[in-house]
Design a protein around this motif. Structure first.
Motif, PDB file in Angstrom:
ATOM      1  N   GLN A  55      41.076  40.536  41.401  1.00 44.56           N
ATOM      2  CA  GLN A  55      41.748  41.833  41.296  1.00 44.56           C
ATOM      3  C   GLN A  55      40.965  42.911  42.038  1.00 44.56           C
ATOM      4  O   GLN A  55      41.542  43.717  42.774  1.00 44.56           O
ATOM      5  CB  GLN A  55      41.924  42.224  39.825  1.00 44.56           C
ATOM      6  CG  GLN A  55      42.703  43.504  39.615  1.00 44.56           C
ATOM      7  CD  GLN A  55      44.129  43.413  40.111  1.00 44.56           C
ATOM      8  OE1 GLN A  55      44.800  42.430  39.897  1.00 44.56           O
ATOM      9  NE2 GLN A  55      44.588  44.439  40.790  1.00 44.56           N
ATOM     10  N   THR A  56      39.657  42.910  41.870  1.00 46.73           N
ATOM     11  CA  THR A  56      38.809  43.892  42.542  1.00 46.73           C
ATOM     12  C   THR A  56      38.900  43.731  44.058  1.00 46.73           C
ATOM     13  O   THR A  56      39.050  44.716  44.793  1.00 46.73           O
ATOM     14  CB  THR A  56      37.347  43.755  42.075  1.00 46.73           C
ATOM     15  OG1 THR A  56      37.295  44.001  40.672  1.00 46.73           O
ATOM     16  CG2 THR A  56      36.429  44.709  42.799  1.00 46.73           C
TER      17      THR A  56
ATOM     18  N   THR B  21      42.445  44.805  45.298  1.00 46.06           N
ATOM     19  CA  THR B  21      42.585  46.265  45.247  1.00 46.06           C
ATOM     20  C   THR B  21      41.801  46.925  46.374  1.00 46.06           C
ATOM     21  O   THR B  21      42.310  47.829  47.054  1.00 46.06           O
ATOM     22  CB  THR B  21      42.114  46.799  43.882  1.00 46.06           C
ATOM     23  OG1 THR B  21      42.938  46.213  42.870  1.00 46.06           O
ATOM     24  CG2 THR B  21      42.216  48.305  43.802  1.00 46.06           C
TER      25      THR B  21
ATOM     26  N   ALA C 185      43.550  48.839  49.528  1.00 41.65           N
ATOM     27  CA  ALA C 185      43.216  50.249  49.760  1.00 41.65           C
ATOM     28  C   ALA C 185      42.703  50.465  51.182  1.00 41.65           C
ATOM     29  O   ALA C 185      43.066  51.453  51.838  1.00 41.65           O
ATOM     30  CB  ALA C 185      42.184  50.715  48.746  1.00 41.65           C
TER      31      ALA C 185
ATOM     32  N   GLY D  36      49.782  49.415  48.906  1.00 32.99           N
ATOM     33  CA  GLY D  36      49.664  49.170  47.476  1.00 32.99           C
ATOM     34  C   GLY D  36      49.391  47.705  47.163  1.00 32.99           C
ATOM     35  O   GLY D  36      49.576  46.818  48.005  1.00 32.99           O
ATOM     36  N   HIS D  37      48.990  47.475  45.934  1.00 40.70           N
ATOM     37  CA  HIS D  37      48.659  46.133  45.450  1.00 40.70           C
ATOM     38  C   HIS D  37      49.829  45.178  45.623  1.00 40.70           C
ATOM     39  O   HIS D  37      49.664  44.078  46.158  1.00 40.70           O
ATOM     40  CB  HIS D  37      48.248  46.227  43.978  1.00 40.70           C
ATOM     41  CG  HIS D  37      47.986  44.909  43.336  1.00 40.70           C
ATOM     42  ND1 HIS D  37      48.988  44.144  42.781  1.00 40.70           N
ATOM     43  CD2 HIS D  37      46.839  44.227  43.160  1.00 40.70           C
ATOM     44  CE1 HIS D  37      48.462  43.035  42.294  1.00 40.70           C
ATOM     45  NE2 HIS D  37      47.147  43.060  42.506  1.00 40.70           N
TER      46      HIS D  37
ATOM     47  N   TYR E 115      50.494  44.343  49.224  1.00 33.55           N
ATOM     48  CA  TYR E 115      49.428  43.474  49.724  1.00 33.55           C
ATOM     49  C   TYR E 115      49.677  42.027  49.316  1.00 33.55           C
ATOM     50  O   TYR E 115      49.602  41.119  50.144  1.00 33.55           O
ATOM     51  CB  TYR E 115      48.068  43.942  49.195  1.00 33.55           C
ATOM     52  CG  TYR E 115      46.923  43.077  49.650  1.00 33.55           C
ATOM     53  CD1 TYR E 115      46.264  43.347  50.842  1.00 33.55           C
ATOM     54  CD2 TYR E 115      46.510  41.975  48.904  1.00 33.55           C
ATOM     55  CE1 TYR E 115      45.222  42.542  51.278  1.00 33.55           C
ATOM     56  CE2 TYR E 115      45.469  41.172  49.335  1.00 33.55           C
ATOM     57  CZ  TYR E 115      44.820  41.456  50.518  1.00 33.55           C
ATOM     58  OH  TYR E 115      43.795  40.652  50.944  1.00 33.55           O
TER      59      TYR E 115
END
Length: 70
Positions: A8-9, A12, A16, A21-22, A25
């Motif tokens: 997730q990190t 994100t 970015a 956006g997530h 992506y």
């Protein structure tokens, strides 16, 4: 679909850095991977057909080289 905290990190941060956006992506990444698989599958199928064998035999034989790919 759930991602690990590390995944997730990374998602994100990369999203970015690309300015998207997530969800976009994840959509783009999944689409690119699927289309890449499709191109590879099609290339292997054509090569196997040229040799008169099936794809599994082509891959199993281990005789595929970069020179064989289109």
């Amino acid at each position: 679909m759930q991602f690990t905290p590390a995944e997730q990190t990374a998602i994100t941060a990369h999203a970015a850095s690309l300015g998207i956006g997530h969800d976009e992506y994840v959509r783009q990444a999944a689409a690119e991977r699927a289309l890449s698989w499709e191109r590879e599958h099609d290339a292997f199928t054509r090569l196997a057909e040229q040799r008169g064998i099936n794809v599994q035999d082509l891959l199993r034989s281990g005789c595929l080289t970069d020179d064989d790919l289109p």
